[in-house]
Enzyme design. Structure first.
Site, PDB file in Angstrom:
ATOM      1  N   CYS A  63       0.834  -1.203   0.000  1.00 55.63           N
ATOM      2  CA  CYS A  63       0.000   0.000   0.000  1.00 55.63           C
ATOM      3  C   CYS A  63       0.873   1.259   0.000  1.00 55.63           C
ATOM      4  CB  CYS A  63      -0.987  -0.038   1.160  1.00 55.63           C
ATOM      5  SG  CYS A  63      -2.363   1.105   0.891  1.00 55.63           S
ATOM      6  N   HIS A 122      -3.935  -5.012   0.355  1.00 58.03           N
ATOM      7  CA  HIS A 122      -3.480  -5.443   1.692  1.00 58.03           C
ATOM      8  C   HIS A 122      -3.599  -6.962   1.823  1.00 58.03           C
ATOM      9  CE1 HIS A 122      -2.622  -1.698   3.864  1.00 58.03           C
ATOM     10  NE2 HIS A 122      -3.519  -1.155   3.084  1.00 58.03           N
ATOM     11  N   GLU A 149      -2.074  -8.913   3.767  1.00 60.97           N
ATOM     12  CA  GLU A 149      -1.954  -9.375   5.162  1.00 60.97           C
ATOM     13  C   GLU A 149      -3.315  -9.511   5.845  1.00 60.97           C
ATOM     14  OE1 GLU A 149      -1.404  -6.323   4.184  1.00 60.97           O
ATOM     15  OE2 GLU A 149      -2.267  -4.978   5.672  1.00 60.97           O
TER      16      GLU A 149
END
Ligand code: MN
Length: 246
Positions: A113, A216, A218
């Site tokens: 990001c 994202h 994660e």
């Protein structure tokens, strides 16, 4: 030098300083994802001096730059537009220095990001400061309040890229929490994924292990485990480098 801790390559993660709350902050999914991929996350505070950043980098096996505030546009030759959000110049300079040091030492790098935006600026690229006001025809790239793990737009991945290797696929769906995007790609980098509106969603250097992604992964991993591949790739590249004694 063997740096691996308990069989785990050591991945530095930069921590953002937020003055208002007096916090260094790394959302835990970044550190957890490094651990789930077999790495050891080491958090790096943005208070490091340039000399300390140079000192710590040889001790790391890889580097992860997470999400965070907007990049100060003065760093890529632009004045601030009205829709620019929070910036933190000292954090920008810390991460730019860390990226240049890591690259000079051939450390594998993954940027997520804001991390990808800093990566692009660090090596000479530029950004759109605000997608909705500068590119009004673009898709909705800020999916709040939609759940963070939910994918909301699709991507075309470049075949043969690090990214296609990480996902084993050239068509994926991702979440999206950005209002900025890459404008000019930094020299030496190639675009490895775009959204359907043409917004650049990933860049990389194929000859080095340097990747940036705009989504994202994660926060998607617990629901969509295929996103762990990016972290596994980072950890394995870091392990190879460390075992090679570099
Ligand atoms: Mn997006």
């Amino acid at each position: 030098m063997i740096r691996i801790i308990n069989g785990k390559p050591m991945i530095g993660i930069t921590a953002t300083l937020y003055d208002a709350s007096c916090d260094y902050r790394v959302p835990r999914r970044y550190a957890d994802s490094v651990e789930e991929a077999g790495g050891f996350p080491l958090l790096l505070p943005a208070s490091n001096t340039p000399e300390e950043t140079e000192g710590i980098m040889p001790l790391l096996d890889g580097l992860l730059i997470p999400g965070g505030p907007d990049v100060n546009p003065l760093l890529y030759g632009e004045e601030p537009r009205p829709a620019l959000e929070l910036t933190k110049t000292s954090n920008d300079l810390f991460e730019i220095h860390a990226l240049k040091e890591a690259r000079a030492l051939h450390k594998p790098i993954l940027c997520i990001c804001r991390g990808m935006q800093v990566l692009n600026v660090a090596f000479g690229g530029t950004l759109y400061q605000d997608i909705p006001s500068q590119l009004p025809e673009a898709l909705r790239h800020k999916q709040t309040p939609t759940d963070r793990a939910d994918p909301t737009h699709s991507l075309e991945i470049e075949p043969g890229s690090w990214l296609s290797e990480a996902y084993g696929n050239t068509q994926i769906r991702v979440n999206s929490f950005h209002h900025q995007a890459i404008k000019q790609v930094a020299p030496g980098f190639s675009v490895s994924a775009k959204a359907r509106d043409g917004i650049i969603e990933a860049i990389e250097i194929r000859g080095e292990h340097i990747l940036g992604v705009q989504w994202h992964p994660e926060v998607m991993i617990p629901v969509h485990p295929e996103h762990l591949g990016l972290f596994r790739q980072l950890v394995e590249a870091s392990r190879r480098l460390s075992v090679a004694g570099k």
